[in-house]
Scaffold this motif. Structure first.
Motif, PDB file in Angstrom:
ATOM      1  N   ASN A 185       0.837  -1.201   0.000  1.00 27.52           N
ATOM      2  CA  ASN A 185       0.000   0.000   0.000  1.00 27.52           C
ATOM      3  C   ASN A 185       0.872   1.250   0.000  1.00 27.52           C
ATOM      4  OD1 ASN A 185      -2.467  -1.292  -0.054  1.00 27.52           O
ATOM      5  ND2 ASN A 185      -2.732  -1.281   2.164  1.00 27.52           N
ATOM      6  N   ARG A 186       1.985   1.206   0.741  1.00 25.61           N
ATOM      7  CA  ARG A 186       2.888   2.345   0.764  1.00 25.61           C
ATOM      8  C   ARG A 186       3.643   2.473  -0.567  1.00 25.61           C
ATOM      9  NH1 ARG A 186       4.823   5.392   5.027  1.00 25.61           N
ATOM     10  NH2 ARG A 186       2.833   4.829   5.971  1.00 25.61           N
ATOM     11  N   VAL A 187       3.990   1.340  -1.164  1.00 26.65           N
ATOM     12  CA  VAL A 187       4.613   1.375  -2.499  1.00 26.65           C
ATOM     13  C   VAL A 187       3.666   2.045  -3.492  1.00 26.65           C
ATOM     14  CG1 VAL A 187       5.406  -0.030  -4.449  1.00 26.65           C
ATOM     15  CG2 VAL A 187       6.095  -0.628  -2.122  1.00 26.65           C
ATOM     16  N   ARG A 188       2.397   1.701  -3.414  1.00 27.22           N
ATOM     17  CA  ARG A 188       1.396   2.298  -4.303  1.00 27.22           C
ATOM     18  C   ARG A 188       1.293   3.802  -4.071  1.00 27.22           C
ATOM     19  NH1 ARG A 188      -2.244  -0.714  -2.963  1.00 27.22           N
ATOM     20  NH2 ARG A 188      -2.256  -2.174  -4.710  1.00 27.22           N
ATOM     21  N   GLU A 189       1.330   4.221  -2.823  1.00 29.71           N
ATOM     22  CA  GLU A 189       1.273   5.646  -2.487  1.00 29.71           C
ATOM     23  C   GLU A 189       2.473   6.385  -3.071  1.00 29.71           C
ATOM     24  OE1 GLU A 189       2.252   8.293   1.452  1.00 29.71           O
ATOM     25  OE2 GLU A 189       1.034   6.499   1.743  1.00 29.71           O
ATOM     26  N   ILE A 190       3.652   5.818  -2.911  1.00 31.22           N
ATOM     27  CA  ILE A 190       4.879   6.463  -3.391  1.00 31.22           C
ATOM     28  C   ILE A 190       4.899   6.512  -4.911  1.00 31.22           C
ATOM     29  CG2 ILE A 190       7.390   6.188  -3.522  1.00 31.22           C
ATOM     30  CD1 ILE A 190       7.222   5.042  -0.636  1.00 31.22           C
ATOM     31  N   ALA A 191       4.578   5.389  -5.554  1.00 33.34           N
ATOM     32  CA  ALA A 191       4.593   5.350  -7.020  1.00 33.34           C
ATOM     33  C   ALA A 191       3.563   6.297  -7.612  1.00 33.34           C
ATOM     34  CB  ALA A 191       4.336   3.918  -7.499  1.00 33.34           C
ATOM     35  N   GLY A 192       2.447   6.466  -6.920  1.00 31.76           N
ATOM     36  CA  GLY A 192       1.407   7.351  -7.421  1.00 31.76           C
ATOM     37  C   GLY A 192       1.675   8.816  -7.161  1.00 31.76           C
ATOM     38  N   ALA A 193       2.651   9.103  -6.312  1.00 33.53           N
ATOM     39  CA  ALA A 193       2.919  10.487  -5.941  1.00 33.53           C
ATOM     40  C   ALA A 193       3.896  11.177  -6.879  1.00 33.53           C
ATOM     41  CB  ALA A 193       3.463  10.547  -4.514  1.00 33.53           C
ATOM     42  N   VAL A 194       4.630  10.394  -7.674  1.00 39.51           N
ATOM     43  CA  VAL A 194       5.698  10.978  -8.492  1.00 39.51           C
ATOM     44  C   VAL A 194       5.604  10.482  -9.935  1.00 39.51           C
ATOM     45  CG1 VAL A 194       7.274  11.248  -6.552  1.00 39.51           C
ATOM     46  CG2 VAL A 194       7.293   9.116  -7.849  1.00 39.51           C
ATOM     47  N   ASP A 195       6.297  11.202 -10.806  1.00 35.13           N
ATOM     48  CA  ASP A 195       6.299  10.846 -12.226  1.00 35.13           C
ATOM     49  C   ASP A 195       7.651  10.275 -12.653  1.00 35.13           C
ATOM     50  OD1 ASP A 195       4.997  10.626 -14.692  1.00 35.13           O
ATOM     51  OD2 ASP A 195       5.922  12.480 -15.430  1.00 35.13           O
ATOM     52  N   VAL A 196       8.391   9.731 -11.695  1.00 37.79           N
ATOM     53  CA  VAL A 196       9.659   9.070 -11.995  1.00 37.79           C
ATOM     54  C   VAL A 196       9.530   7.596 -11.638  1.00 37.79           C
ATOM     55  CG1 VAL A 196      11.011  11.168 -11.604  1.00 37.79           C
ATOM     56  CG2 VAL A 196      10.624   9.573  -9.707  1.00 37.79           C
ATOM     57  N   PRO A 197      10.394   6.748 -12.186  1.00 36.17           N
ATOM     58  CA  PRO A 197      10.334   5.317 -11.863  1.00 36.17           C
ATOM     59  C   PRO A 197      10.551   5.063 -10.375  1.00 36.17           C
ATOM     60  CG  PRO A 197      11.719   5.709 -13.790  1.00 36.17           C
ATOM     61  CD  PRO A 197      11.426   7.050 -13.202  1.00 36.17           C
ATOM     62  N   VAL A 198       9.811   4.098  -9.839  1.00 31.40           N
ATOM     63  CA  VAL A 198       9.935   3.716  -8.434  1.00 31.40           C
ATOM     64  C   VAL A 198      10.226   2.227  -8.344  1.00 31.40           C
ATOM     65  CG1 VAL A 198       8.733   3.477  -6.225  1.00 31.40           C
ATOM     66  CG2 VAL A 198       8.420   5.543  -7.602  1.00 31.40           C
ATOM     67  N   SER A 199      11.352   1.900  -7.730  1.00 29.06           N
ATOM     68  CA  SER A 199      11.721   0.510  -7.487  1.00 29.06           C
ATOM     69  C   SER A 199      11.399   0.172  -6.041  1.00 29.06           C
ATOM     70  CB  SER A 199      13.214   0.303  -7.764  1.00 29.06           C
ATOM     71  OG  SER A 199      13.573  -1.050  -7.601  1.00 29.06           O
ATOM     72  N   ALA A 200      10.808  -0.989  -5.806  1.00 24.31           N
ATOM     73  CA  ALA A 200      10.308  -1.334  -4.479  1.00 24.31           C
ATOM     74  C   ALA A 200      11.266  -2.233  -3.706  1.00 24.31           C
ATOM     75  CB  ALA A 200       8.949  -2.032  -4.601  1.00 24.31           C
ATOM     76  N   ASP A 201      11.465  -1.884  -2.447  1.00 25.58           N
ATOM     77  CA  ASP A 201      12.188  -2.753  -1.515  1.00 25.58           C
ATOM     78  C   ASP A 201      11.199  -3.815  -1.047  1.00 25.58           C
ATOM     79  OD1 ASP A 201      13.476  -3.994   0.570  1.00 25.58           O
ATOM     80  OD2 ASP A 201      14.033  -2.154   1.623  1.00 25.58           O
ATOM     81  N   LEU A 202      11.371  -5.025  -1.549  1.00 24.29           N
ATOM     82  CA  LEU A 202      10.420  -6.100  -1.266  1.00 24.29           C
ATOM     83  C   LEU A 202      10.977  -7.112  -0.268  1.00 24.29           C
ATOM     84  CD1 LEU A 202       9.177  -6.617  -4.927  1.00 24.29           C
ATOM     85  CD2 LEU A 202       8.077  -5.297  -3.097  1.00 24.29           C
ATOM     86  N   GLU A 203      12.034  -6.707   0.438  1.00 25.13           N
ATOM     87  CA  GLU A 203      12.660  -7.545   1.460  1.00 25.13           C
ATOM     88  C   GLU A 203      12.944  -8.934   0.901  1.00 25.13           C
ATOM     89  OE1 GLU A 203       9.770  -6.415   4.766  1.00 25.13           O
ATOM     90  OE2 GLU A 203      11.719  -5.898   5.652  1.00 25.13           O
ATOM     91  N   ALA A 204      12.548  -9.980   1.597  1.00 21.19           N
ATOM     92  CA  ALA A 204      12.813 -11.346   1.123  1.00 21.19           C
ATOM     93  C   ALA A 204      11.623 -11.928   0.364  1.00 21.19           C
ATOM     94  CB  ALA A 204      13.192 -12.252   2.287  1.00 21.19           C
ATOM     95  N   GLY A 205      10.725 -11.065  -0.062  1.00 22.99           N
ATOM     96  CA  GLY A 205       9.586 -11.544  -0.842  1.00 22.99           C
ATOM     97  C   GLY A 205       8.387 -11.941  -0.022  1.00 22.99           C
TER      98      GLY A 205
END
Length: 281
Positions: A70-90
Motif C-alpha cells: 500500500n505504501r509502495v502504491r502511495e509512493i509510485a502514485g505520488a511521483v512521475d519518476v520510476p519507483v523501485s520497491a524494496d520487497l525484502e525477502a519476498g
C-alpha cells in the motif's frame, strides 16, 4: 505524465548506461515528492523507513506485505519518476510466494524491485543456494509475464550476516542470481573501495551499492570510477529525518522555553500563532 511502461523502460535504460546513477529511498508520498522535485531520475522505497513511519521496527514481518505494498502504491502514485520497491525477502520463503509479491508490486506501480536472500533466522541467515536461485528464477518468470520490462534486483546479505568468506560467497550467489534472471545485483555492507572494485570485476551484472551505513565515505564519482552502476541509500535518509525529529522533540520537551506570540488576524474566528523555541542560558 509517464506511463507505467515508459517508467519501466526509463529505469531499465538507466542500468544500461555506463554512468552511475544515484537512487535515493523514500518512505511515503511526501518524501517521494521531495526527492523527485530535486531532479533524481528514479527513486526506491525503503522498507526500514516505511516501518519507522508506521511506528514499527525494521525487520521482515513487522510490516505486513499488504501494508508495505500500500505504501509502495502511495509512493509510485505520488511521483512521475520510476519507483523501485524494496520487497525484502519476498514475504515468504516459497518461490511461489515471492512470485506473488512481484506480481502485486507491479500492480502497485513499481517498475522494479529487490529480493534478498536473508532468512531472518540467525542459525541459517541465508536461504540455501538452490532455493535462493529458484526464488529469483520464479520472480523473473512472473515479471516477464507482465506488461512492463520489470528490473529485478537480487540482493545477497553475505556481508551483513557473518558468513565465512563473504566475498567468495557473495560472488557465487550474485552470479547465480544473474543466471537465474536478475538484472541488477546488490551486495550491502561493503564500503571498502578495493572490495567494491573486486565485486564489480567478478560479478557479471550491474552492481548496486548502498551508502550511508557504517564505513568510510565514498563519493559518487569515486564509485563511478570503481564501476558501480547504481547507488542507493537505504533507510539512511529516513533515520536522519527521525533523528532530527527526536532531537527537536527532546529540546522542546526538556531544554527549551516555548513562547507563543499571538498574531493579529482579520478573521476573528481564527487566531494563528507562531511557536518560538529558545534554549535557556
Amino acid at each position: 505524465m509517464h506511463t507505467h511502461l515508459n517508467k519501466a523502460k526509463i529505469f531499465r535504460d538507466l542500468h544500461a548506461q555506463s554512468k552511475v546513477f544515484l537512487m535515493p529511498n523514500a518512505w511515503d508520498g511526501g518524501s517521494a515528492r521531495m526527492l523527485a522535485s530535486a531532479g533524481f531520475s528514479a527513486i526506491a522505497t525503503t522498507s526500514a523507513g516505511i516501518a519507522y513511519s508506521l511506528g514499527l521496527p525494521d525487520y521482515e514481518g513487522a510490516v505486513t506485505r499488504t501494508d508495505m505494498l500500500n505504501r509502495v502504491r502511495e509512493i509510485a502514485g505520488a511521483v512521475d519518476v520510476p519507483v523501485s520497491a524494496d520487497l525484502e525477502a519476498g514475504y515468504g520463503a516459497e518461490p511461489e510466494r515471492v512470485a506473488e509479491t512481484i506480481e502485486l508490486a507491479i500492480i502497485s506501480g513499481a517498475i522494479g524491485g529487490n529480493i534478498e536472500d536473508f532468512t531472518g533466522d540467525p542459525s541459517t541467515p541465508l536461504f540455501d543456494l538452490p532455493l535462493a536461485i529458484e526464488r529469483i528464477r520464479t520472480a523473473r518468470k512472473v515479471a516477464d509475464e507482465s506488461d512492463i520490462p520489470f528490473t529485478l534486483t537480487a540482493r545477497t546479505d553475505c556481508y551483513l550476516t557473518g558468513v565465512k568468506n563473504p566475498f567468495a560467497e557473495a560472488v557465487q550467489r550474485a552470479n547465480s542470481y544473474r543466471e537465474a534472471g536478475a538484472d541488477c545485483l546488490f551486495v550491502p555492507g561493503v564500503s571498502d573501495p578495493k572490495v567494491i572494485a573486486e565485486l564489480v570485476k567478478e560479478i557479471d551484472a550491474p552492481l548496486n551499492v548502498v551508502m550511508g551505513l557504517k564505513g568510510q565515505p565514498i563519493t559518487v564519482s569515486q564509485l563511478e570510477d570503481l564501476g558501480v552502476r547504481r547507488i542507493s541509500i537505504g533507510g539512511s535518509l529516513a533515520r536522519a529525518t527521525y533523528a532530527l525529529m527526536r532531537r527537536a522533540a527532546q529540546e522542546m520537551a526538556v531544554e527549551a522555553r516555548l513562547t507563543i506570540r499571538m498574531i493579529k488576524c482579520r478573521m476573528p474566528s481564527f487566531v494563528p500563532f507562531s511557536l518560538v523555541i529558545t534554549t535557556p542560558k
